[in-house]
Design a protein around this motif. Structure first.
Motif, PDB file in Angstrom:
ATOM      1  N   MET A  67       4.504  -9.603   2.754  1.00 47.80           N
ATOM      2  CA  MET A  67       4.215  -8.015   3.038  1.00 47.80           C
ATOM      3  C   MET A  67       2.664  -7.637   2.578  1.00 47.80           C
ATOM      4  SD  MET A  67       5.066  -5.046   4.250  1.00 47.80           S
ATOM      5  CE  MET A  67       6.983  -5.649   4.597  1.00 47.80           C
ATOM      6  N   TYR A  68       2.161  -8.083   1.491  1.00 45.87           N
ATOM      7  CA  TYR A  68       0.913  -7.797   0.825  1.00 45.87           C
ATOM      8  C   TYR A  68      -0.022  -8.321   2.260  1.00 45.87           C
ATOM      9  CZ  TYR A  68      -3.178  -7.153  -1.662  1.00 45.87           C
ATOM     10  OH  TYR A  68      -4.505  -6.979  -2.212  1.00 45.87           O
ATOM     11  N   ALA A  69       0.149  -9.451   2.655  1.00 48.47           N
ATOM     12  CA  ALA A  69      -0.773 -10.117   3.267  1.00 48.47           C
ATOM     13  C   ALA A  69      -1.088  -9.367   4.641  1.00 48.47           C
ATOM     14  CB  ALA A  69      -0.371 -11.694   3.608  1.00 48.47           C
ATOM     15  N   LEU A  70       0.070  -8.833   5.174  1.00 47.23           N
ATOM     16  CA  LEU A  70       0.220  -8.214   6.497  1.00 47.23           C
ATOM     17  C   LEU A  70      -0.424  -6.753   6.090  1.00 47.23           C
ATOM     18  CD1 LEU A  70       3.589  -9.133   7.814  1.00 47.23           C
ATOM     19  CD2 LEU A  70       1.610  -9.724   8.762  1.00 47.23           C
ATOM     20  N   LEU A  71      -0.135  -6.307   5.162  1.00 49.07           N
ATOM     21  CA  LEU A  71      -0.616  -4.877   4.791  1.00 49.07           C
ATOM     22  C   LEU A  71      -2.138  -5.051   4.521  1.00 49.07           C
ATOM     23  CD1 LEU A  71       2.064  -2.937   2.573  1.00 49.07           C
ATOM     24  CD2 LEU A  71       1.604  -2.745   5.025  1.00 49.07           C
ATOM     25  N   TRP A  72      -2.503  -5.799   4.038  1.00 46.16           N
ATOM     26  CA  TRP A  72      -4.088  -6.042   3.800  1.00 46.16           C
ATOM     27  C   TRP A  72      -4.728  -6.301   5.151  1.00 46.16           C
ATOM     28  CZ3 TRP A  72      -8.027  -8.956   4.761  1.00 46.16           C
ATOM     29  CH2 TRP A  72      -9.404  -8.964   4.042  1.00 46.16           C
ATOM     30  N   ARG A  73      -3.990  -6.889   5.887  1.00 43.00           N
ATOM     31  CA  ARG A  73      -4.518  -7.247   7.196  1.00 43.00           C
ATOM     32  C   ARG A  73      -4.720  -5.994   8.103  1.00 43.00           C
ATOM     33  NH1 ARG A  73      -7.718 -11.573   8.856  1.00 43.00           N
ATOM     34  NH2 ARG A  73      -8.173 -11.432  11.105  1.00 43.00           N
ATOM     35  N   LEU A  74      -3.721  -5.222   7.908  1.00 43.82           N
ATOM     36  CA  LEU A  74      -3.681  -4.006   8.673  1.00 43.82           C
ATOM     37  C   LEU A  74      -4.532  -3.062   8.358  1.00 43.82           C
ATOM     38  CD1 LEU A  74      -2.043  -2.038  10.508  1.00 43.82           C
ATOM     39  CD2 LEU A  74      -0.745  -1.225   8.574  1.00 43.82           C
ATOM     40  N   VAL A  75      -4.942  -2.904   7.004  1.00 48.25           N
ATOM     41  CA  VAL A  75      -5.804  -1.720   6.548  1.00 48.25           C
ATOM     42  C   VAL A  75      -7.326  -2.210   6.618  1.00 48.25           C
ATOM     43  CG1 VAL A  75      -6.680  -0.491   4.430  1.00 48.25           C
ATOM     44  CG2 VAL A  75      -4.133  -0.763   4.925  1.00 48.25           C
ATOM     45  N   PHE A  76      -7.567  -3.562   6.018  1.00 48.02           N
ATOM     46  CA  PHE A  76      -8.998  -3.978   5.899  1.00 48.02           C
ATOM     47  C   PHE A  76      -9.551  -4.959   7.080  1.00 48.02           C
ATOM     48  CE2 PHE A  76      -7.329  -3.114   1.564  1.00 48.02           C
ATOM     49  CZ  PHE A  76      -8.452  -2.355   0.977  1.00 48.02           C
ATOM     50  N   ALA A  77      -8.688  -4.986   7.763  1.00 46.33           N
ATOM     51  CA  ALA A  77      -9.100  -6.118   8.935  1.00 46.33           C
ATOM     52  C   ALA A  77      -8.210  -5.545  10.448  1.00 46.33           C
ATOM     53  CB  ALA A  77      -8.866  -7.680   8.713  1.00 46.33           C
ATOM     54  N   GLY A  78      -7.633  -4.616  10.517  1.00 42.15           N
ATOM     55  CA  GLY A  78      -7.116  -4.307  11.680  1.00 42.15           C
ATOM     56  C   GLY A  78      -7.231  -2.564  11.996  1.00 42.15           C
ATOM     57  N   TRP A  79      -6.491  -2.031  12.965  1.00 45.92           N
ATOM     58  CA  TRP A  79      -6.613  -0.889  13.358  1.00 45.92           C
ATOM     59  C   TRP A  79      -5.328  -0.078  12.659  1.00 45.92           C
ATOM     60  CZ3 TRP A  79     -10.923   0.780  15.837  1.00 45.92           C
ATOM     61  CH2 TRP A  79     -11.400  -0.192  16.570  1.00 45.92           C
ATOM     62  N   ALA A  80      -5.697   0.927  11.851  1.00 47.46           N
ATOM     63  CA  ALA A  80      -4.281   1.443  11.403  1.00 47.46           C
ATOM     64  C   ALA A  80      -3.476   2.012  12.308  1.00 47.46           C
ATOM     65  CB  ALA A  80      -4.756   2.357  10.106  1.00 47.46           C
ATOM     66  N   HIS A  81      -2.089   2.198  12.030  1.00 43.76           N
ATOM     67  CA  HIS A  81      -1.248   2.830  13.049  1.00 43.76           C
ATOM     68  C   HIS A  81      -1.450   4.365  13.049  1.00 43.76           C
ATOM     69  CE1 HIS A  81       0.741  -1.025  12.213  1.00 43.76           C
ATOM     70  NE2 HIS A  81       1.511  -0.766  13.302  1.00 43.76           N
ATOM     71  N   SER A  82      -1.769   4.884  11.999  1.00 39.18           N
ATOM     72  CA  SER A  82      -1.637   6.398  12.031  1.00 39.18           C
ATOM     73  C   SER A  82      -2.999   6.857  10.833  1.00 39.18           C
ATOM     74  CB  SER A  82      -0.440   6.855  11.237  1.00 39.18           C
ATOM     75  OG  SER A  82      -0.365   6.498   9.944  1.00 39.18           O
ATOM     76  N   TYR A  83      -2.874   8.306  10.695  1.00 38.30           N
ATOM     77  CA  TYR A  83      -3.832   8.723   9.793  1.00 38.30           C
ATOM     78  C   TYR A  83      -3.291   8.688   8.396  1.00 38.30           C
ATOM     79  CZ  TYR A  83      -6.005  11.576  13.430  1.00 38.30           C
ATOM     80  OH  TYR A  83      -6.699  12.284  14.573  1.00 38.30           O
ATOM     81  N   ASP A  84      -2.298   8.311   8.233  1.00 37.72           N
ATOM     82  CA  ASP A  84      -1.599   8.009   6.718  1.00 37.72           C
ATOM     83  C   ASP A  84      -2.153   7.159   5.860  1.00 37.72           C
ATOM     84  OD1 ASP A  84      -0.176  10.119   7.908  1.00 37.72           O
ATOM     85  OD2 ASP A  84       1.898   9.562   7.746  1.00 37.72           O
ATOM     86  N   SER A  85      -2.535   6.181   6.368  1.00 34.54           N
ATOM     87  CA  SER A  85      -3.274   5.126   5.288  1.00 34.54           C
ATOM     88  C   SER A  85      -4.599   5.787   4.713  1.00 34.54           C
ATOM     89  CB  SER A  85      -3.804   3.668   6.089  1.00 34.54           C
ATOM     90  OG  SER A  85      -2.173   3.127   6.517  1.00 34.54           O
ATOM     91  N   ALA A  86      -5.249   6.229   5.709  1.00 30.87           N
ATOM     92  CA  ALA A  86      -6.733   7.038   5.118  1.00 30.87           C
ATOM     93  C   ALA A  86      -6.148   8.228   4.158  1.00 30.87           C
ATOM     94  CB  ALA A  86      -7.519   7.353   6.145  1.00 30.87           C
ATOM     95  N   ILE A  87      -5.177   8.956   4.544  1.00 30.54           N
ATOM     96  CA  ILE A  87      -4.740  10.173   3.985  1.00 30.54           C
ATOM     97  C   ILE A  87      -4.406   9.908   2.452  1.00 30.54           C
ATOM     98  CG2 ILE A  87      -3.136  12.094   3.787  1.00 30.54           C
ATOM     99  CD1 ILE A  87      -3.301  12.230   6.841  1.00 30.54           C
ATOM    100  N   TYR A  88      -3.341   8.895   2.186  1.00 29.01           N
ATOM    101  CA  TYR A  88      -3.210   8.588   0.840  1.00 29.01           C
ATOM    102  C   TYR A  88      -4.088   7.671   0.371  1.00 29.01           C
ATOM    103  CZ  TYR A  88       1.417  10.540   2.267  1.00 29.01           C
ATOM    104  OH  TYR A  88       2.386  11.260   2.968  1.00 29.01           O
ATOM    105  N   THR A  89      -4.937   7.073   0.885  1.00 29.62           N
ATOM    106  CA  THR A  89      -6.186   6.448   0.124  1.00 29.62           C
ATOM    107  C   THR A  89      -6.896   7.604  -0.465  1.00 29.62           C
ATOM    108  OG1 THR A  89      -5.711   4.501   1.456  1.00 29.62           O
ATOM    109  CG2 THR A  89      -7.895   4.735   0.114  1.00 29.62           C
ATOM    110  N   ARG A  90      -7.027   8.403   0.286  1.00 28.13           N
ATOM    111  CA  ARG A  90      -8.134   9.618  -0.414  1.00 28.13           C
ATOM    112  C   ARG A  90      -7.401  10.361  -1.568  1.00 28.13           C
ATOM    113  NH1 ARG A  90     -10.076  12.934  -2.468  1.00 28.13           N
ATOM    114  NH2 ARG A  90     -11.772  14.128  -2.325  1.00 28.13           N
ATOM    115  N   SER A  91      -6.139  10.291  -1.163  1.00 26.28           N
ATOM    116  CA  SER A  91      -5.310  11.385  -2.268  1.00 26.28           C
ATOM    117  C   SER A  91      -5.224  10.548  -3.498  1.00 26.28           C
ATOM    118  CB  SER A  91      -3.967  11.625  -1.739  1.00 26.28           C
ATOM    119  OG  SER A  91      -3.846  12.540  -0.845  1.00 26.28           O
TER     120      SER A  91
END
Length: 676
Positions: free
Chosen positions: A90-114
């Protein structure tokens, strides 16, 4: 033993003390065995043989079998292995999604900033222009905030979500082992139970796996808390303080987990007499609803709530995906029901009595009208996940309690796992895997090319300084959300006009679709300059005066210029007509002239006197931003007439041409004649 009514033999055999004494011999109620009759006719005495006591009867052979606790302890490595494997994957896929892919939604950036804001004392979130706790009641983020001092907040969220997924898998696998060891004290049978549970509740259960793969967010931490409380209550056939405490703790992760708690308290099986826990259940359900109401109608209003308007804007932005035909909508609704029942190898349906905690979450999905094609990928599925898992546990216990001798149940479970994975799973290769967001590059050459282009985009985003205000597409924003000011490009673009641009934002990542609109406005009216492009899909602009423009290099012969603009230090190297009829002009900077306060454009003047703007990189390069010695090609927007004289002008954005000169002439001209 009953004694024979005969005289004992004169010389009885000696009794040996070497034979182990039975702890408790069963009473023989069937009577003695038939007596052998001697040749003389007198009955002979037959000494009774000691009865064989099986292990199941608690005899001496029982000591040869390991205890249940020992078997469970020896086989526990399987549950641990399943949890570790699930966490790592799961961590490998999520890291790929956030740091090397296109995020599905606004929420990854929203909660990162929070999370970054909580770690640094900035609770206002510019991604949504709200207080961080006004998005949802994610109070548990404060516990993660100290870790965000040392790690990137998106990494912290990905790690926390992966651990929550691994913990969920361990809870289900451990429960499956406990049930298995009660059925058979075979270590390998217990090991296979853990592995089966791990597979069935991950790739074989879309309702469990899919929400974990949608984006990174704190909400998923609630899943193991709720699951642990429900599994404990199922084993004990009652809710105790510990199980209730685990479930109530999930309210600090997200207030809407109230749905799971209310479903569990009102729809989970009740022990007899049914009044035994009625007061406790009603009290817990009321407390959960009260917390939700207090947050929505009290706390959010106190800290300033504008989320309803934002939710309406988001819903309208996806409105085109909600207008589906009745048949398509019904198909997506049926998929939700099938994924819940067939998931987990079909054992969820077998344990339907404990499906009550999932009912409110499933109803929420069925009644939702937003983005139907993606509804089963959303994080909203998490509100049904704990109930589906406890129903799986109950179905597993019912399955192994049956004495089946054929392979049909095993084949049925395997078929359900394969069907759920192939149709609805978001795991790699599954029916709902969002390959376009991860770009693992495992399939075709086209996917590998996309992966390279995506790597260029992330490298361009990573070049933005850490302490500046940024606007970027939300798909790429999470890796750079660890700063005070960051805005989604979609929000930023709505506020850019020739007269104004949001203050404080000095770096803007512009997607290809907005180069000729928002990007051009920033360059021509607000002195932004191009500093890089990525795969012809993303452009990076800045108005930081310390950063020089990075214009795509062109090889052009400027030994015989067609004209010049002396006040700007520019010269026209060449002009030609392209195959589509548009005009391309190569312009080079010869001297360093400060034109920062004079936004400029290039225009092709056609015979009737109208001007057709010529753009470089779709308007992202202004002639005033060309570094000394660098040339750029400006192309007209529309095809030019094939007959008649054409002229090329450099003018201010409000239409005032800059004086030009032809070689060998001192007479200033409004435009240079060209013959492409």
């Amino acid at each position: 033993m009953r004694c024979l009514h005969t005289a004992p033999p004169s010389n009885p055999p000696p009794v040996s003390n070497d034979r182990p004494q039975l702890a408790a011999e069963p009473v023989d109620t069937a009577g003695p065995a038939p007596q052998a009759v001697a040749a003389s006719g007198a009955p002979s005495v037959v000494a009774p043989s000691p009865p064989v006591v099986s292990a199941a009867q608690g005899g001496p052979l029982a000591d040869l079998r390991p205890s249940r606790s020992r078997v469970l302890r020896d086989a526990s490595w399987a549950a641990h292995l399943a949890a570790i494997g699930a966490t790592a994957a799961m961590y490998a896929l999520l890291w790929r999604l956030v740091f090397a892919g296109w995020a599905h939604s606004y929420d990854s950036a929203i909660y990162t900033r929070s999370l970054w804001g909580m770690a640094h004392g900035h609770l206002y979130n510019p991604m949504v222009e709200l207080h961080s706790l006004s998005i949802h009641g994610n109070f548990l983020l404060f516990a993660l905030a100290p870790i965000a001092w040392f790690l990137h907040p998106a990494q912290v969220l990905a790690l926390a979500q992966s651990l929550a997924f691994g913990a969920t898998v361990w809870l289900v696998a451990d429960d499956a082992q406990r049930v298995a060891v009660a059925r058979r004290r075979d270590p390998w049978f217990v090991v296979s139970a853990a592995l089966l549970a791990g597979i069935a509740t991950t790739i074989g259960a879309p309702v469990v796996l899919n929400p974990f793969l949608f984006d990174v967010r704190p909400d998923l931490i609630a899943v193991p808390l709720l699951t642990a409380g429900l599994l404990r209550a199922r084993r004990a056939a009652a809710f105790d303080r510990f199980s209730v405490g685990l479930m109530l703790a999930a309210l600090l992760v997200r207030e809407e987990t109230m749905m799971v708690i209310v479903g569990a308290m009102t729809l989970a099986p009740m022990p007899r007499p049914w009044t035994h826990q009625l007061r406790l259940r009603l009290g817990v359900a009321a407390a959960a609803v009260g917390w939700w109401a207090l947050y929505w109608f009290g706390f959010r209003q106190w800290i300033g709530d504008g989320s309803y308007e934002i939710a309406q804007n988001v819903a309208s932005a996806f409105g085109d995906e909600t207008h589906l035909g009745l048949g398509a909508t019904a198909a997506y609704k049926l998929e939700i029901i099938a994924a819940a029942l067939i998931g987990g190898g079909g054992l969820t349906a077998l344990g339907w009595r404990w499906l009550g905690p999932a009912i409110p979450g499933l109803l929420f999905l069925l009644l939702s009208s937003r983005m139907q094609p993606l509804i089963l990928n959303f994080h909203y599925v998490l509100f049904a996940t704990p109930g589906v898992l406890v129903a799986f546990a109950d179905g597993w216990q019912r399955l192994i309690q049956q004495r089946w001798r054929s392979a049909r149940p095993t084949l049925a479970v395997a078929a359900c796992v394969v069907a759920a994975y192939a149709t609805s799973s978001a795991a790699p290769g599954g029916g709902r895997f969002r390959a376009g967001n991860f770009y693992l590059g495992l399939d075709t050459q086209e996917a590998i090319v996309e992966l390279d282009q995506l790597a260029e985009a992330h490298a361009l985003i990573a070049s933005i300084p850490s302490a500046v205000g940024v606007a970027a597409p939300h798909e790429l924003a999470a890796p750079i959300a660890d700063r005070d000011l960051i805005m989604p490009f979609a929000t930023y673009a709505t506020r850019v006009t020739p007269d104004a641009a949001p203050p404080g934002v000095d770096w803007v990542a512009v997607p290809r679709s907005a180069w000729a609109s928002t990007g051009r406005t920033l360059v021509e009216w607000h002195d932004f300059r191009l500093v890089g492009t990525a795969a012809n899909k993303l452009a990076l602009l800045t108005r930081d005066p310390a950063v020089a423009a990075q214009v795509p290099a062109v090889d052009v012969d400027c030994s015989a210029p067609l004209g010049s603009w002396p006040s700007l230090g520019l010269e026209l190297c060449a002009a030609r007509r392209l195959t589509d009829g548009r005009v391309a002009a190569a312009i080079r900077r010869t001297e360093s002239v400060d034109t920062a306060n004079t936004p400029l454009v290039v225009a092709v003047v056609i015979p009737d006197g109208a001007a057709d703007f010529a753009r470089c990189v779709d308007g992202l390069v202004s002639p005033g931003h060309l570094p000394r010695g660098v040339a750029a090609v400006f192309v007209s927007e529309h095809p030019a007439p094939e007959s008649g004289a054409l002229q090329l002008a450099v003018a201010t954005v409000d239409g005032h041409p800059v004086p030009a000169r032809t070689p060998g002439s001192a007479t200033p001209l409004r435009a240079l004649p060209i013959t492409p």
